[in-house]
Design a protein around this motif. Structure first.
Motif, mmCIF file in Angstrom:
data_model
loop_
_atom_site.group_PDB
_atom_site.id
_atom_site.type_symbol
_atom_site.label_atom_id
_atom_site.label_comp_id
_atom_site.label_asym_id
_atom_site.label_seq_id
_atom_site.Cartn_x
_atom_site.Cartn_y
_atom_site.Cartn_z
ATOM 1 N N PRO A 144 -13.857 50.688 35.051
ATOM 2 C CA PRO A 144 -13.837 49.364 34.416
ATOM 3 C C PRO A 144 -14.714 49.279 33.166
ATOM 4 C CG PRO A 144 -13.989 49.124 36.790
ATOM 5 C CD PRO A 144 -14.145 50.585 36.498
ATOM 6 N N LEU A 145 -15.696 50.188 33.045
ATOM 7 C CA LEU A 145 -16.559 50.162 31.871
ATOM 8 C C LEU A 145 -15.872 50.730 30.633
ATOM 9 C CD1 LEU A 145 -20.044 51.287 33.261
ATOM 10 C CD2 LEU A 145 -19.345 48.989 32.572
ATOM 11 N N VAL A 146 -14.879 51.581 30.841
ATOM 12 C CA VAL A 146 -14.273 52.264 29.695
ATOM 13 C C VAL A 146 -12.790 51.945 29.520
ATOM 14 C CG1 VAL A 146 -15.910 54.160 29.691
ATOM 15 C CG2 VAL A 146 -13.902 54.312 31.141
ATOM 16 N N ARG A 147 -12.137 51.440 30.537
ATOM 17 C CA ARG A 147 -10.717 51.117 30.430
ATOM 18 C C ARG A 147 -10.553 49.606 30.304
ATOM 19 N NH1 ARG A 147 -7.878 53.957 34.759
ATOM 20 N NH2 ARG A 147 -7.848 55.685 33.272
ATOM 21 N N GLU A 148 -10.131 49.159 29.144
ATOM 22 C CA GLU A 148 -9.990 47.725 28.842
ATOM 23 C C GLU A 148 -11.252 46.953 29.229
ATOM 24 O OE1 GLU A 148 -6.161 45.852 29.530
ATOM 25 O OE2 GLU A 148 -5.441 47.724 30.392
ATOM 26 N N PRO A 149 -12.417 47.362 28.709
ATOM 27 C CA PRO A 149 -13.670 46.724 29.131
ATOM 28 C C PRO A 149 -13.727 45.241 28.808
ATOM 29 C CG PRO A 149 -14.022 48.067 27.160
ATOM 30 C CD PRO A 149 -12.635 48.375 27.659
ATOM 31 N N MET A 150 -13.144 44.804 27.674
ATOM 32 C CA MET A 150 -13.220 43.392 27.322
ATOM 33 C C MET A 150 -12.454 42.522 28.305
ATOM 34 S SD MET A 150 -15.281 43.780 24.981
ATOM 35 C CE MET A 150 -15.505 42.051 24.630
ATOM 36 N N SER A 151 -11.408 43.076 28.913
ATOM 37 C CA SER A 151 -10.666 42.308 29.913
ATOM 38 C C SER A 151 -11.503 42.065 31.157
ATOM 39 C CB SER A 151 -9.382 43.054 30.304
ATOM 40 O OG SER A 151 -8.492 43.119 29.212
ATOM 41 N N ARG A 152 -12.578 42.826 31.294
ATOM 42 C CA ARG A 152 -13.465 42.644 32.439
ATOM 43 C C ARG A 152 -14.763 41.942 32.054
ATOM 44 N NH1 ARG A 152 -10.366 47.216 33.053
ATOM 45 N NH2 ARG A 152 -9.601 47.649 35.150
ATOM 46 N N LEU A 153 -15.191 42.157 30.812
ATOM 47 C CA LEU A 153 -16.436 41.532 30.369
ATOM 48 C C LEU A 153 -16.260 40.058 30.025
ATOM 49 C CD1 LEU A 153 -17.910 44.355 28.098
ATOM 50 C CD2 LEU A 153 -18.861 43.537 30.258
ATOM 51 N N LEU A 154 -15.178 39.726 29.336
ATOM 52 C CA LEU A 154 -15.000 38.339 28.883
ATOM 53 C C LEU A 154 -14.889 37.333 30.036
ATOM 54 C CD1 LEU A 154 -12.668 38.944 25.809
ATOM 55 C CD2 LEU A 154 -15.033 38.142 25.774
ATOM 56 N N PRO A 155 -14.200 37.672 31.154
ATOM 57 C CA PRO A 155 -14.156 36.700 32.257
ATOM 58 C C PRO A 155 -15.502 36.463 32.935
ATOM 59 C CG PRO A 155 -12.297 38.224 32.392
ATOM 60 C CD PRO A 155 -13.234 38.774 31.369
ATOM 61 N N LEU A 156 -16.543 37.229 32.550
ATOM 62 C CA LEU A 156 -17.859 36.984 33.134
ATOM 63 C C LEU A 156 -18.434 35.637 32.711
ATOM 64 C CD1 LEU A 156 -19.519 40.514 32.774
ATOM 65 C CD2 LEU A 156 -18.529 39.481 34.820
ATOM 66 N N ASP A 157 -17.778 34.973 31.752
ATOM 67 C CA ASP A 157 -18.237 33.628 31.375
ATOM 68 C C ASP A 157 -17.932 32.598 32.455
ATOM 69 O OD1 ASP A 157 -15.510 33.293 31.185
ATOM 70 O OD2 ASP A 157 -15.516 32.534 29.132
ATOM 71 N N ALA A 158 -17.277 33.040 33.537
ATOM 72 C CA ALA A 158 -16.885 32.105 34.606
ATOM 73 C C ALA A 158 -18.097 31.383 35.198
ATOM 74 C CB ALA A 158 -16.132 32.850 35.709
ATOM 75 N N PHE A 159 -19.230 32.099 35.368
ATOM 76 C CA PHE A 159 -20.421 31.447 35.942
ATOM 77 C C PHE A 159 -20.890 30.296 35.052
ATOM 78 C CE2 PHE A 159 -20.681 35.976 37.242
ATOM 79 C CZ PHE A 159 -20.518 35.803 38.605
ATOM 80 N N LEU A 160 -20.907 30.542 33.741
ATOM 81 C CA LEU A 160 -21.351 29.504 32.813
ATOM 82 C C LEU A 160 -20.328 28.375 32.718
ATOM 83 C CD1 LEU A 160 -23.334 28.380 30.798
ATOM 84 C CD2 LEU A 160 -22.436 29.961 29.070
ATOM 85 N N VAL A 161 -19.040 28.715 32.692
ATOM 86 C CA VAL A 161 -17.990 27.690 32.605
ATOM 87 C C VAL A 161 -18.050 26.766 33.814
ATOM 88 C CG1 VAL A 161 -15.492 27.317 32.705
ATOM 89 C CG2 VAL A 161 -16.440 29.010 31.115
ATOM 90 N N PHE A 162 -18.123 27.349 35.002
ATOM 91 C CA PHE A 162 -18.151 26.506 36.199
ATOM 92 C C PHE A 162 -19.524 25.854 36.393
ATOM 93 C CE2 PHE A 162 -14.351 28.994 37.272
ATOM 94 C CZ PHE A 162 -13.504 27.955 37.617
ATOM 95 N N GLY A 163 -20.564 26.430 35.754
ATOM 96 C CA GLY A 163 -21.854 25.735 35.745
ATOM 97 C C GLY A 163 -21.756 24.431 34.982
ATOM 98 N N VAL A 164 -21.042 24.458 33.836
ATOM 99 C CA VAL A 164 -20.833 23.231 33.058
ATOM 100 C C VAL A 164 -19.998 22.236 33.860
ATOM 101 C CG1 VAL A 164 -19.763 22.270 30.990
ATOM 102 C CG2 VAL A 164 -21.064 24.412 30.838
ATOM 103 N N VAL A 165 -18.940 22.730 34.525
ATOM 104 C CA VAL A 165 -18.112 21.837 35.348
ATOM 105 C C VAL A 165 -18.950 21.220 36.459
ATOM 106 C CG1 VAL A 165 -16.127 21.720 36.907
ATOM 107 C CG2 VAL A 165 -15.990 23.113 34.828
ATOM 108 N N GLY A 166 -19.831 22.045 37.058
ATOM 109 C CA GLY A 166 -20.709 21.524 38.112
ATOM 110 C C GLY A 166 -21.647 20.454 37.601
ATOM 111 N N TYR A 167 -22.143 20.630 36.374
ATOM 112 C CA TYR A 167 -23.012 19.606 35.787
ATOM 113 C C TYR A 167 -22.243 18.303 35.571
ATOM 114 C CZ TYR A 167 -25.532 16.971 32.277
ATOM 115 O OH TYR A 167 -26.150 15.964 31.586
ATOM 116 N N VAL A 168 -21.013 18.429 35.031
ATOM 117 C CA VAL A 168 -20.209 17.228 34.801
ATOM 118 C C VAL A 168 -19.930 16.510 36.116
ATOM 119 C CG1 VAL A 168 -17.973 16.378 33.981
ATOM 120 C CG2 VAL A 168 -19.184 18.170 32.701
ATOM 121 N N ALA A 169 -19.708 17.266 37.180
ATOM 122 C CA ALA A 169 -19.366 16.667 38.468
ATOM 123 C C ALA A 169 -20.578 16.086 39.174
ATOM 124 C CB ALA A 169 -18.697 17.719 39.361
#
Length: 663
Positions: free
Chosen positions: A146-171
């Motif tokens: 996963p580090l060398v094969r399409e790494p951005m497809s695995r790295l970019l979804p790591l924003d999920a913690f921050l995205v759902f953190g914002v949703v949690g704050y709104v809620a």
């Protein structure tokens, strides 16, 4: 046909789901509904995973229309910022901190992407090998793929913690949820970046490409190959070289398999012969193959020229099956020193075609792959008919394949035949790659056979034992992507005869379990490398096929076969044009003639063409009183001796002999 109409239902469903997830996030922002946004965001991450692991066709399509993983991630982050801004409790400072976290994340991911590219480059050898000891190259273990094969497809979804953190704050209105999400997202990204840096440091032990090529030349100098099997082709043509691996292994002379595409190296079947894949033409042309004097070519491809330019080697076209197709008399064959055919039929084809190949350059060597072919048939409860049409070809010449003109009709008539027969349908691996009509005919045949099985009460077979064998065979099959090329080449550096024997035994067990687990009366759709074509021959009482090498190979069984005449000419004209049909039961696209062919299967005395088939076998494949392998070996030895006796030529790029001057 438009691109949209060619998309599969799965692809269309995935595209619709992807669009809905972003519409849901947008709706959540507009309506200030955090739960609507959360549903859309969760769906978008799920679709990202599907695009990475399953919906490859859709992934390519969205990439082409500039909706790859990066713009999708940025759009998701923009939408969650929009959700935060519409929340009355959000402060400008808080919004700024979230924006800063996203910017910092983007920077870390950018650096990680560059590092992943550096890691791939540092571990990508200029060659891919098998059965060549690479220990002197000091190749470390593969990093996690996963580090060398399409790494951005695995790295970019790591924003999920921050995205759902914002949703949690709104809620919930709790700022610590956003902070925790930011720490997790940034922390995991930093961890991935540190892992990349560590593996880049480890990869520094790998020599430079120039040093790897020097090592390769040193290995060739010590191994001193005598016979080269050279192959270049597309990803779905690996079968063309795989069919020659056993023959190469049985030659008494030192052999080497030279490939040009990494994808072919990954799909090569188990072999004890050293394998050297050299993708770059300049690297290949710089290599000196020493005492090698015979090069064998299973396919006519443009990259053959990079080996053909070697003047000290005699170059031989061996093909990947004899047939009456126009491809079997390709004018390109003139570039070879010799053309080897199975029997006299091959020579006669070139004489009739008048494409410039001289008769003294054609050598009959038999077909080594057919030495073990059986002439009996498995004791099934009902007679078995194998329908193995060839593919549609690159042109629209009539009669390229019976699949489009006659396939579904033939299958429908076979399903209604009395006495009943079992149908095995094994299409060519290339079926449908060019023609939508061929794809539709294939799908219709599959539907007919599935419906017939369902009507007869045949359920799904128990595949547990077969699945267990598949898992064991996966170790020997093409590269499954668990480790990278450099690691695989290192691990496969030493030949282990026991492993080759184990793989062969497992394949035999697989075929035994497969046929035992299917009722004698169940119709089968057979695709992929297993069951093999020759295994299907053993089950078949009758073959229905087209003008292809399948017919010539089946003639070795001496069992009845039929060919469908879809060219709009008389059967007499067809037989003259295609000599391999001279002992065939001829069919028309509407199935006329099928009853006669089936009668020959059910009643031996009704088989009017048995004697013609025996004569045709000799004409197509050579005499049966001596093995093809012995004839092939003798041809290699004879050509090698003649080539070695010639005065040594100046090596490519070498010095001019004394007494001669360059123009």
């Amino acid at each position: 046909m438009s691109k949209l109409r060619e998309l599969s239902r799965e692809t269309l469903f995935g595209a619709a789901l992807l669009g809905l997830t972003y519409l849901a996030m947008l709706a959540g922002v507009i309506t200030e509904s955090w739960w609507t946004f959360a549903i859309g965001a969760a769906g978008s991450y799920a679709v990202d995973a599907l695009l990475l692991h399953r919906l490859q066709d859709l992934a390519k399509l969205v990439q082409q229309i500039r909706l790859g993983i990066t713009p999708r991630a940025l759009l998701r982050q923009l939408l969650v910022l929009g959700l935060l801004i519409t929340t009355t409790s959000a402060t400008s400072t808080g919004i700024g901190m979230v924006l800063l976290a996203f910017l910092l994340l983007f920077g870390l991911q950018l650096v990680a992407g560059i590092a992943a590219r550096m890691l791939r480059a540092s571990r990508k050898l200029p060659v891919v090998t098998r059965n060549i000891d690479l220990e002197p190259l000091n190749i470390p273990d593969s990093p996690p793929m996963p580090l060398v094969r399409e790494p951005m497809s695995r790295l970019l979804p790591l924003d999920a913690f921050l995205v759902f953190g914002v949703v949690g704050y709104v809620a919930l209105g709790s700022a610590w949820i956003v902070a925790a999400g930011a720490v997790l997202t940034l922390g995991v990204t930093v961890l991935a970046l540190l892992m990349l840096a560590w593996h880049i440091r480890r990869a520094r032990t790998i020599p430079s490409p120039e040093q790897v090529m020097e090592f390769t030349q040193s290995w060739l100098d010590s191994y001193r190959p005598e016979v080269v099997l050279y192959f270049s082709g597309s990803a779905d043509s690996a079968y063309q070289v795989n069919m020659w691996l056993d023959t190469m292994a049985r030659l008494p002379r030192r052999g080497i398999i030279v490939l040009r595409e990494r994808v072919i190296a990954a799909q090569l079947a188990p072999t004890s012969v050293p394998v050297l894949c050299v993708p770059t033409s300049t690297d290949l042309m710089a290599l000196d193959f020493g005492p090698a004097r015979v090069a064998l070519y299973p396919a006519n491809t443009g990259k053959n020229i990079h080996m053909l330019r070697n003047p000290v080697i005699k170059h031989v076209f061996i093909g990947h099956g004899d047939s009456d197709k126009i491809a079997s008399v390709n004018p390109f064959s003139k570039v070879y020193d010799e053309v080897w055919t199975a029997g006299r039929a091959g020579l006669d084809r070139y004489v009739r075609a008048q494409v410039g190949v001289r008769t003294d350059e054609i050598v009959e060597v038999g077909r080594p792959q057919l030495d073990a072919i059986r002439t009996d048939t498995a004791p099934n409860a009902v007679r078995t008919v194998l329908y193995a049409p060839t593919w549609e070809g690159w042109t629209d010449e009539p009669g390229n394949t019976s699949l489009t003109d006659a396939g579904p009709t033939l299958i429908a008539r076979l399903l209604k035949a009395e006495p009943g027969v079992r149908v095995l349908y094994k299409p060519h691996p290339f079926t449908g790659i060019r023609s939508a009509q061929a794809r539709r005919a294939h799908q219709k045949i599959v539907a007919l056979l599935e419906a017939a099985n369902k009507a007869a009460g045949h359920g799904e077979p128990d595949t547990r034992e077969l699945a267990a064998l598949d898992r064991r065979l996966a170790v020997f099959d093409d590269d499954r992507g668990a480790t990278d090329e450099a690691h695989n080449s290192r691990e496969e550096g030493r030949t282990d005869p026991g492993i080759i024997a184990e793989a062969a035994a497992l394949v035999d067990d697989w075929h035994r379990v497969y046929w035992k687990g299917r009722p004698d009366t169940a119709h089968l759709v057979i695709q992929g490398p297993r069951p093999s074509l020759y295994s299907c021959f053993d089950q078949a009482d009758l073959l229905i096929s087209d003008i292809s090498s399948v017919v010539a190979d089946f003639v070795a069984t001496e069992k009845p076969y039929a060919i469908t005449n879809c060219e709009g000419i008389t059967h007499e004209e067809f037989r003259v044009k295609h000599p391999t049909s001279s002992a065939a039961y001829m069919l028309l696209p509407d199935g006329k003639g099928l009853d006669t062919a089936l009668a020959a299967v059910h009643l031996r005395e009704a088989d009017e063409l048995a004697e013609q088939r025996r004569a045709l076998r000799t004409y197509l494949l050579g005499p049966s009183d001596v093995t093809s392998m012995s004839r092939f070996t003798a041809a290699v030895d004879d050509l090698y001796t003649r080539a070695a006796d010639l005065r040594p030529l100046t090596p490519l790029g070498g010095e001019t002999p004394a007494g001669l001057s360059r123009p």
